[in-house]
Structures are given as C-alpha cells and as structure tokens.
Design a protein around this motif. Sequence first.
Motif, PDB file in Angstrom:
ATOM      1  N   ARG A 188       0.822  -1.484  -0.111  1.00 54.82           N
ATOM      2  CA  ARG A 188      -0.552   0.177   0.118  1.00 54.82           C
ATOM      3  C   ARG A 188       0.773   0.819   0.069  1.00 54.82           C
ATOM      4  O   ARG A 188       1.963   1.624   0.892  1.00 54.82           O
ATOM      5  N   ASP A 189       0.455   2.367  -0.654  1.00 55.84           N
ATOM      6  CA  ASP A 189       1.107   3.477  -0.742  1.00 55.84           C
ATOM      7  C   ASP A 189       0.544   4.322   0.058  1.00 55.84           C
ATOM      8  O   ASP A 189      -0.067   4.791   0.328  1.00 55.84           O
TER       9      ASP A 189
ATOM     10  N   LYS B   4       6.330   3.302   0.173  1.00 54.82           N
ATOM     11  CA  LYS B   4       5.075   2.798   0.309  1.00 54.82           C
ATOM     12  C   LYS B   4       4.879   2.791   2.288  1.00 54.82           C
ATOM     13  O   LYS B   4       5.739   2.756   2.791  1.00 54.82           O
TER      14      LYS B   4
END
Length: 231
Positions: A1-2, A32
């Motif tokens: 997930r960024d 991330k």
Amino acid sequence: RDMIVVEDLWKTYDMGSEQQVSALRGISLRIKENEYVAIMGPSGSGKSTFMNLIGCLDSPSKGKYWLNNQLVSELDDDELARIRNKEIGFVFQTFNLLARATALHNVELPLIYNGTPAAERIERAKEALRNVNLETRMHHKPNELSGGQRQRVAIARALVNSPSIILADEPTGNLDSKTGVEIMALFDELQAKGNTIVLVTHEPDIAEYAHRVVHIRDGEIASDEPSKRFR
Ligand code: ADP
Ligand code: ADP
C-alpha cells in the motif's frame, strides 16, 4: 500500500523583479507503508523544500501529492494544518520541546490540540514514552534530560497521534555520534513495529541507516536505491 505518492512536483519561489528559483523540478516518488526512506542531498539541493511539502507545511507550485490516499496538493492552509496534525509526526534537529513542561506533558501536547480527553491523553502519552524506553523519566523537564533523552521525548510526541508517517529532519544533528547511533537504532525499532519513516539528512552515514536512500540534486532525484545494508 502506498503511503506517499508524489507526481511531477515543482516548487518555484518568486524572488522579486521577475526572478524565480525552482527549488524542486519535477520530483516523482512513491513510498509504501512501513518503508524507511532517507532523503539525502547537499545544502541547497531542495531537501527542506521537499520536506515542507511532504510534511504538509507548504503547497507545491505544480504537481500532485497523495498522502495516505488523500490528494493533499490542492488543499488550502486550514485543511493542510488539519491533515498535518493527524497524519505527520515531526522530529527536528533542535527537539522543539516546551522547556517548562515535563516529558509527559510535552508528549500530551498533540492530543491537547485535537481535543483528546485527559485520561486517554495520559495513557497514550505514557504508552508513547514506553515505546521510546523513557517511561522512567516522564516527570522530568527537558533541562533534566540528556540530549538523547530529549530527542526520545520528541519522538514519543511524534508517535502519540499514531501518524501515517514520521518525518525526521536531521534528527541526530545536535547529538554526539554515540547518542546519534542510539537514536537511529530507535528508528529501526519503530520501523519494525510498523511505522513509515522519512528521514531528511545531508549526512551520508546517517542516511545509510534507512532501508532506501533517495538522493536529491538541484531539485531533481539523482538516484533512488536500497541502502548498503539492504543491497
Ligand atoms: P536544502 O534543504 O537542501 O538546503 P532548500 O530546499 O532549502 O535546500 O533550498 C533549495 C533552493 O531553493 C535553494 O536554492 C534555496 O536558496 C531556494 N529557496 C529555499 N527556500 C526559499 C524561499 N523561501 N525563497 C526563495 N528561495 C528559496
Ligand atoms: P496551526 O496553524 O494549526 O496552529 P502550526 O503551524 O502551529 O498549526 O503547527 C501545526 C503542526 O505543524 C505542529 O504539529 C507543528 O509541530 C508542525 N509545524 C509547525 N511549524 C513547523 C515547521 N516550521 N517545521 C516543521 N513542522 C512545523
């Protein structure tokens, strides 16, 4: 997930009489969740400008910035202040503690700003101080603490709101090298516990503590690589 997505970010300062300086010239970067990244570069390369944008202290002249899936590059100053208090834990070279307040009270401050009830505030501040191994000093004031302990208080204050990122600007700049190493070891622990850390520094030795090193030169990314110990 960024956690951080930056797309073609520019910052241009007006210097009067139609003179302009572009401190950032099209930076694109993704960080991330749970990454530990150092932003490195010589004086004047654009680090502070970049940190101010990432930290929601300033807006870009051009380009987009998403923090924790929110597009923050187009927010006004009030909205930016709200996001900043919620999402960013700042750690500074100069600690920036209130001299007359105890360690515990310094760590409570961000929770006072956002209206957390007193009982919960104290519990969370103690928990943050436990996370930096400074519980036993919670009733001491900054002048009764060593430099490394003061920085631990500042790190606990940065953690107390459970921010999306910890943004540390030359966190060892005012510490002797042994204490600096201890503080960098603490950032390692915090990363292992799930925190996302962005470290801004001009010192190559300090940058090497991160897992990834991004070099900025003349407002552009010159390189972006794993640090030596992660290669
Ligand atoms: P660093 O933190 O790497 O030393 P800065 O982001 O402070 O770099 O500066 C990058 C460039 O932008 C430099 O040329 C600097 O002089 C210029 N600059 C930074 N802030 C301002 C400002 N508020 N007004 C005008 N120029 C600025
Ligand atoms: P407000 O406008 O809501 O009073 P402030 O500008 O006083 O907000 O600060 C909000 C948050 O931003 C604080 O948590 C503070 O630590 C941080 N902050 C303020 N000024 C700076 C700065 N120059 N550099 C880094 N962080 C800052």
